[in-house]
Scaffold this active site. Sequence first.
Site, mmCIF file in Angstrom:
data_model
loop_
_atom_site.group_PDB
_atom_site.id
_atom_site.type_symbol
_atom_site.label_atom_id
_atom_site.label_comp_id
_atom_site.label_asym_id
_atom_site.label_seq_id
_atom_site.Cartn_x
_atom_site.Cartn_y
_atom_site.Cartn_z
ATOM 1 C CE LYS A 128 -4.435 1.277 -0.005
ATOM 2 N NZ LYS A 128 -5.654 0.455 0.025
ATOM 3 C CG ASP A 168 -7.147 3.338 -1.011
ATOM 4 O OD1 ASP A 168 -8.234 2.499 -0.404
ATOM 5 O OD2 ASP A 168 -6.867 4.096 -0.004
HETATM 6 P P1 NDP Z 1 -13.336 8.469 -2.755
HETATM 7 O O1 NDP Z 1 -11.914 8.690 -2.379
HETATM 8 O O2 NDP Z 1 -13.074 7.708 -3.944
HETATM 9 O O3 NDP Z 1 -14.943 8.143 -1.445
HETATM 10 C C1 NDP Z 1 -14.002 8.164 0.185
HETATM 11 C C2 NDP Z 1 -15.365 9.166 0.162
HETATM 12 O O4 NDP Z 1 -15.365 8.953 1.556
HETATM 13 C C3 NDP Z 1 -15.785 10.021 -0.138
HETATM 14 O O5 NDP Z 1 -17.204 10.301 -0.224
HETATM 15 C C4 NDP Z 1 -15.347 11.148 1.423
HETATM 16 O O6 NDP Z 1 -15.633 12.004 1.701
HETATM 17 C C5 NDP Z 1 -15.334 9.632 2.098
HETATM 18 N N1 NDP Z 1 -14.552 10.012 3.726
HETATM 19 C C6 NDP Z 1 -13.133 9.898 3.498
HETATM 20 N N2 NDP Z 1 -12.570 10.296 5.002
HETATM 21 C C7 NDP Z 1 -13.325 10.545 5.541
HETATM 22 C C8 NDP Z 1 -13.127 10.908 6.707
HETATM 23 N N3 NDP Z 1 -12.227 10.667 8.094
HETATM 24 N N4 NDP Z 1 -14.674 10.703 7.429
HETATM 25 C C9 NDP Z 1 -15.987 10.357 7.128
HETATM 26 N N5 NDP Z 1 -15.966 10.433 5.510
HETATM 27 C C10 NDP Z 1 -14.653 10.551 5.051
HETATM 28 O O7 NDP Z 1 -11.880 6.700 -2.519
HETATM 29 P P2 NDP Z 1 -12.866 4.366 -2.225
HETATM 30 O O8 NDP Z 1 -14.151 4.979 -2.164
HETATM 31 O O9 NDP Z 1 -11.864 4.611 -3.662
HETATM 32 O O10 NDP Z 1 -12.151 4.840 -1.224
HETATM 33 C C11 NDP Z 1 -13.169 4.195 0.085
HETATM 34 C C12 NDP Z 1 -12.863 2.952 0.966
HETATM 35 O O11 NDP Z 1 -12.849 1.944 0.311
HETATM 36 C C13 NDP Z 1 -11.364 3.638 1.969
HETATM 37 O O12 NDP Z 1 -11.388 3.124 3.008
HETATM 38 C C14 NDP Z 1 -10.463 2.349 0.631
HETATM 39 O O13 NDP Z 1 -9.907 2.026 1.365
HETATM 40 C C15 NDP Z 1 -10.541 1.432 0.347
HETATM 41 N N6 NDP Z 1 -11.434 0.258 -0.501
HETATM 42 C C16 NDP Z 1 -11.065 1.246 -1.715
HETATM 43 C C17 NDP Z 1 -11.294 0.106 -2.814
HETATM 44 C C18 NDP Z 1 -11.380 0.355 -4.230
HETATM 45 O O14 NDP Z 1 -10.878 0.401 -5.165
HETATM 46 N N7 NDP Z 1 -11.347 2.114 -4.579
HETATM 47 C C19 NDP Z 1 -10.411 -1.094 -2.665
HETATM 48 C C20 NDP Z 1 -10.868 -1.768 -1.671
HETATM 49 C C21 NDP Z 1 -10.846 -1.281 -0.566
HETATM 50 P P3 NDP Z 1 -15.279 13.429 1.244
HETATM 51 O O15 NDP Z 1 -15.596 13.989 -0.292
HETATM 52 O O16 NDP Z 1 -15.907 14.283 2.157
HETATM 53 O O17 NDP Z 1 -12.967 13.134 1.885
#
Ligand code: NDP
Length: 451
Positions: A128, A168
Amino acid sequence: MTLEYIEEVLKSTKINHPDEPEFLQAVKEVITTIEPAVKENEEKYKKTALLERLVEPERIISFRVPWVDDKGQVQVNRGYRVQFNGTIGPYKGGLRFHPTVNQSIMKFLAFEQVFKNALTGLPIGGGKGGSDFNPKDKSDNEIMSFCQSFMNELQKHIGQDIDVPAGDIGVGAREIGFLFGQFRRIRNSYEAGVLTGKGLEYGGSLVRKEATGYGLMYFMREMLKANNISIQGKTVIISGSGNVAIYAAEKASQMGAKVIAMSDSNGCIYDENGINLDVIKRIKEVERGRIKDYLLTCPDAKYYENNAGYQAIYNIKADIILPCATQNDINLECAKRIVEQGTIAIGEGANMPCNIEAVNYFLEKGILLAPGKAANAGGVATSALEMSQNSMRYFWSFEEVDSKLENIMINIFNMCNEAAQKYNCPKNYVAGANLAAFRKVADGMLAQGII
Ligand code: NDP
């Protein structure tokens, strides 16, 4: 006796990795659930310090990322790549750009990734990376400047047979494009398999964008089916509105469930008639706006602001909850509220969104819990399919990739379910995932000797 070995390892991990709470949390969550598997080979594991090696990253790279903003001011961020365990294949795992990124978070994510990747059944090790860079409110030019500087260093450590990063939080198609362009320029070589999540025009795979969210719902459907519950007509709330959340919502609706709430880091929207996902996609994927803007198009919906340490979305009652934002979103207090409201299943789209107390509480109360390292493995699995297509210099259709993804998620659920049954913890898919993945990684490590 076994417990003693596990406790010793936990103790030494705390000493060797001080001030890294997220990493210690992830290690504890895995190590305390694999006791029955450790028992089977305890002598061998102790003699070869298998657990001690398992919790120590093979390599951590940390580097300076200087870049120039639009005003001509030089900014400096810190970049990381944690190559945790390459037993099963090249290191594989996403890059996160978020101001909260630090070494503890990188190590926890890389550690989880080792087990997740093992569950996919594909030949990928765990890694990562990322940076404390905040892409929010930056111009495209600033994002490019940062990505190019980040890649200037990262390129020394990656390659299609060495380490293959992906996206991510904060790293989507735009960032992967800039990163890939800079890699290609520096190396003067078209190594398509060095990054995944690429655009479809230059070696990306169909379904990669949808894969984590779709995979989460395939896993959820299998878990509910194994417990004689149909997904049809169930209400769903989803924290986050990023890549994972949006495509989990899309698949949930296709499966006949109703998504009634989604969120971002500021607050959540509640639409009792069902969220209009086209509006969310426009706000988040095109306009890069805030979820509150949903009300401009759908004024009958409601918006609730988050307070410090409190996610408004978990006050909304639903049959299924999919935390798809970030780690430690759900603590014990929040878990109690969720149980009181009558939720039947939780699916972790994010990595470690429920803390250990919340996980234990859900299990104690008989809530079905799909653990992130299994339920969100569809993203990395499809990344591995992207690598296969790059190697073949060929591509599969949407239906072909989607059907491979579905089969992988069904297999992952079956592995978790069978391990949970074999080791006498039926319906505990958290333990099932850890046990099944541990067996695979441990066998590989033993076979490869003391490295
Ligand atoms: P994105 O950046 O596309 O989206 C993240 C989302 O989570 C946004 O809506 C963001 O809101 C919100 N968010 C982030 N940090 C916080 C916080 N501290 N409190 C509240 N909301 C928060 O990321 P992904 O969708 O790619 O990833 C989301 C999760 O899934 C992560 O944990 C990642 O590790 C996991 N994941 C992702 C994969 C992938 O293929 N993308 C694969 C496997 C796991 P805002 O815009 O306001 O920051």
